[in-house]
Write a protein that holds these residues in place. Sequence first.
Motif, PDB file in Angstrom:
ATOM      1  N   ASN A 289     -57.231 -34.930  81.695  1.00  0.00           N
ATOM      2  CA  ASN A 289     -56.687 -35.314  80.291  1.00  0.00           C
ATOM      3  C   ASN A 289     -58.150 -34.854  79.332  1.00  0.00           C
ATOM      4  O   ASN A 289     -59.142 -34.396  79.814  1.00  0.00           O
ATOM      5  CB  ASN A 289     -56.660 -36.755  80.513  1.00  0.00           C
ATOM      6  CG  ASN A 289     -55.976 -37.054  79.309  1.00  0.00           C
ATOM      7  OD1 ASN A 289     -55.415 -36.444  78.256  1.00  0.00           O
ATOM      8  ND2 ASN A 289     -56.119 -38.617  78.877  1.00  0.00           N
ATOM      9  N   LYS A 290     -57.660 -34.948  77.969  1.00  0.00           N
ATOM     10  CA  LYS A 290     -58.755 -34.556  76.860  1.00  0.00           C
ATOM     11  C   LYS A 290     -58.905 -33.326  76.973  1.00  0.00           C
ATOM     12  O   LYS A 290     -60.173 -33.026  76.531  1.00  0.00           O
ATOM     13  CB  LYS A 290     -59.706 -35.599  76.788  1.00  0.00           C
ATOM     14  CG  LYS A 290     -59.490 -37.072  77.126  1.00  0.00           C
ATOM     15  CD  LYS A 290     -60.659 -37.824  77.078  1.00  0.00           C
ATOM     16  CE  LYS A 290     -60.303 -39.445  76.936  1.00  0.00           C
ATOM     17  NZ  LYS A 290     -61.611 -40.355  77.034  1.00  0.00           N
ATOM     18  N   THR A 291     -57.964 -32.147  77.068  1.00  0.00           N
ATOM     19  CA  THR A 291     -58.501 -30.963  76.872  1.00  0.00           C
ATOM     20  C   THR A 291     -58.515 -30.492  75.588  1.00  0.00           C
ATOM     21  O   THR A 291     -59.069 -29.352  75.306  1.00  0.00           O
ATOM     22  CB  THR A 291     -57.096 -30.161  77.693  1.00  0.00           C
ATOM     23  OG1 THR A 291     -56.061 -30.615  77.224  1.00  0.00           O
ATOM     24  CG2 THR A 291     -57.242 -30.329  79.296  1.00  0.00           C
ATOM     25  N   ASP A 292     -58.112 -31.339  74.567  1.00  0.00           N
ATOM     26  CA  ASP A 292     -58.427 -30.884  73.217  1.00  0.00           C
ATOM     27  C   ASP A 292     -59.788 -31.141  72.732  1.00  0.00           C
ATOM     28  O   ASP A 292     -60.464 -30.364  71.936  1.00  0.00           O
ATOM     29  CB  ASP A 292     -57.629 -31.871  72.479  1.00  0.00           C
ATOM     30  CG  ASP A 292     -57.944 -33.371  72.597  1.00  0.00           C
ATOM     31  OD1 ASP A 292     -58.356 -33.931  71.431  1.00  0.00           O
ATOM     32  OD2 ASP A 292     -58.081 -33.631  73.670  1.00  0.00           O
ATOM     33  N   SER A 336     -53.268 -33.271  76.850  1.00  0.00           N
ATOM     34  CA  SER A 336     -53.927 -33.949  75.914  1.00  0.00           C
ATOM     35  C   SER A 336     -53.104 -34.973  75.310  1.00  0.00           C
ATOM     36  O   SER A 336     -52.353 -34.769  74.662  1.00  0.00           O
ATOM     37  CB  SER A 336     -54.554 -33.100  74.826  1.00  0.00           C
ATOM     38  OG  SER A 336     -55.137 -33.768  73.925  1.00  0.00           O
TER      39      SER A 336
END
Length: 651
Positions: A289-292, A336
């Motif tokens: 997660n949180k690939t942004d 994301s």
Amino acid sequence: MVQYNFKKITVVPTGKDFIDIILSRTQRRTPTQVHKGYAISRLRQFYMRKVKFTQQNFHEKLSAIIDEFPRLDGIHPFYGDLLHVLYNKDHYKLALGQVNTARNLIGKIAKDYVKLLKYGDSLYRCKSLKVAALGRMCTVLKRISPSLAYLEQIRQHMARLPSIDPNTRTILICGYPNVGKSSFINKITRADVDVQPYAFTTKSLFVGHTDYKYLRYQVIDTPGILDRPFEDRNIIEMCSITALAHLRAAVLFFLDVSGSCGYSIAQQAALFHSIKSLFMNKPLIIVCNKTDLQPLDGISEEDKKLVMEMKSEAMKTVMGQGGEATDSGDVLLSMSALTEEGVIAVKNAACERLLNQRVEMKMKSKKLNDCLNRFHVAVPKPRDQKPREPCIPQAVLEAKQAADKEASAKEKRKLEKDLEEENGGAGVYSASLKKNYILANDEWKEDVMPEILDGHNVYDFIDPDILLRLEELEQQESVLQGLEADGDFEMDGAELTAEEQALLTEIRKKKSLLIQQHRIKKSTAESRPTVPRKFDKDRKFTSERMGRQLSSLGIDPTRAIERARSKSRGRKRERSTSRSRSRSRPPNSEVVPGEGFRDADQKWKAIKKARDSNKRNNKNARKGEADRVIPNLKPKHLFAGKRPKGKTARR
């Protein structure tokens, strides 16, 4: 369907309220009057009934508490362990055990005192035994007051537990705190889980529901888990461990590759390896997660190595289930929650994996063999070695070819929706309702329909040359306006003599006065009332004035004046007669035939007596003779003694 609904458990009263409920019910439902003169057998029966009735009420209430609370050994292991984590299984069982013991003790007390009451020799002794029996029952109940209060607290907490069905299709989200689990469940379900930028925002299990391939899936958001020994984990973490251990679900292990959660990838990998035993025989997907904030390709080599190890472990769990080797993209996914990139892909992959696993389990079960045993497929035995291909008759092939040709030749009929899209869309295209009319000539379809009003065709009254007439009228108006502008219609008075100038001033004054009067009349025309003749102060509507006006016109006014005067006199006479007619009650001094009085004096005395008799009613604030008031606010017949069955509305 949800199997367990803890919201239906009835409220557990406190010890004091419990005693009040039972004793008031005994008082209301059993006889209350007894006398010394009754036979001793009747007295014994009276008090034995009191003791037995009280014991039965205690037994019913306590049995309802014991039966409604779930037995930890008889419910699903998930709920059993969850209740043990939240309330401690031993304390819970002790509280229910004390309630059960109190029920048995109350039964023994009632049995003993009923036996003693059988040998009561007087009213006093029977009453004393009854009081002692009820007192001992209440003492037993007072002793279990702490257990009742504890069970009420548990009931309130259990009513707030989420309704989780352990046997349905479930997706379980787990991982370190603050890695984006709650944000993900908010995106794919309607669950409104609180999301904050600090750890342990989620302190209990939250449930949402989503759909995939027309099937309903249960999504469970678990609190964050820390990598530490099993004994050191708190109640919040143990809720997640319980769900992972007992629910057959597809597990999504969330991994924060950006490190913004406060934990490194190494720490999250260590947690994965410490709880991987809970993932056995479950579809597992690792979600980065949180690939942004940090793409998966941009992490360091050490972190990549740790992620690949986790992926290989996830592949082993898949192979351990007996499943086929899946693509690494199904085991390791990135997304994301902020930009919603990859969220639907993660949900679809989890649902698909879970669906496949459930289908495989059903294929391996015995139920499938039972179903297959009911079917028999007949396969003819070959009589020789000649190959026989499927043969379709030529007539069938020709019919199919003809049908295909007809279908290709026939154009698809355009619908109004297609025409609307071609001609500019909704709001631009207006469908014609006349194009399907069946008429002799198609050109007649768009003709203007005649409008009929009051039986006449409106078009017959329309002038076809109205536009030409309008142009002529406008030209005439423009010419007149030009004349007024050129000719200076108003006189300035310079060319006039003194007499003409005075006359012009008077005309203008009269004109302005008339305009003012007209404007006043116009503004108050709707609200102005009609003024009667007698209020005509200015004497504008007199018969003399009417005579002068008629004489100026050359008409003899004599008969008109006489007629007006005769009408006014007749009106006055009518008014006087109507006034006397409306007076229906004669004065007190007059005796009307039929009243029954001898003379006016007798009538006056009767009226005076009637007035004197009303003085007492007026003093007591009564309306009249028929005003009946019950001065006693608690009449004995309403509040004394026993009420019959069904009459409970008065108290």
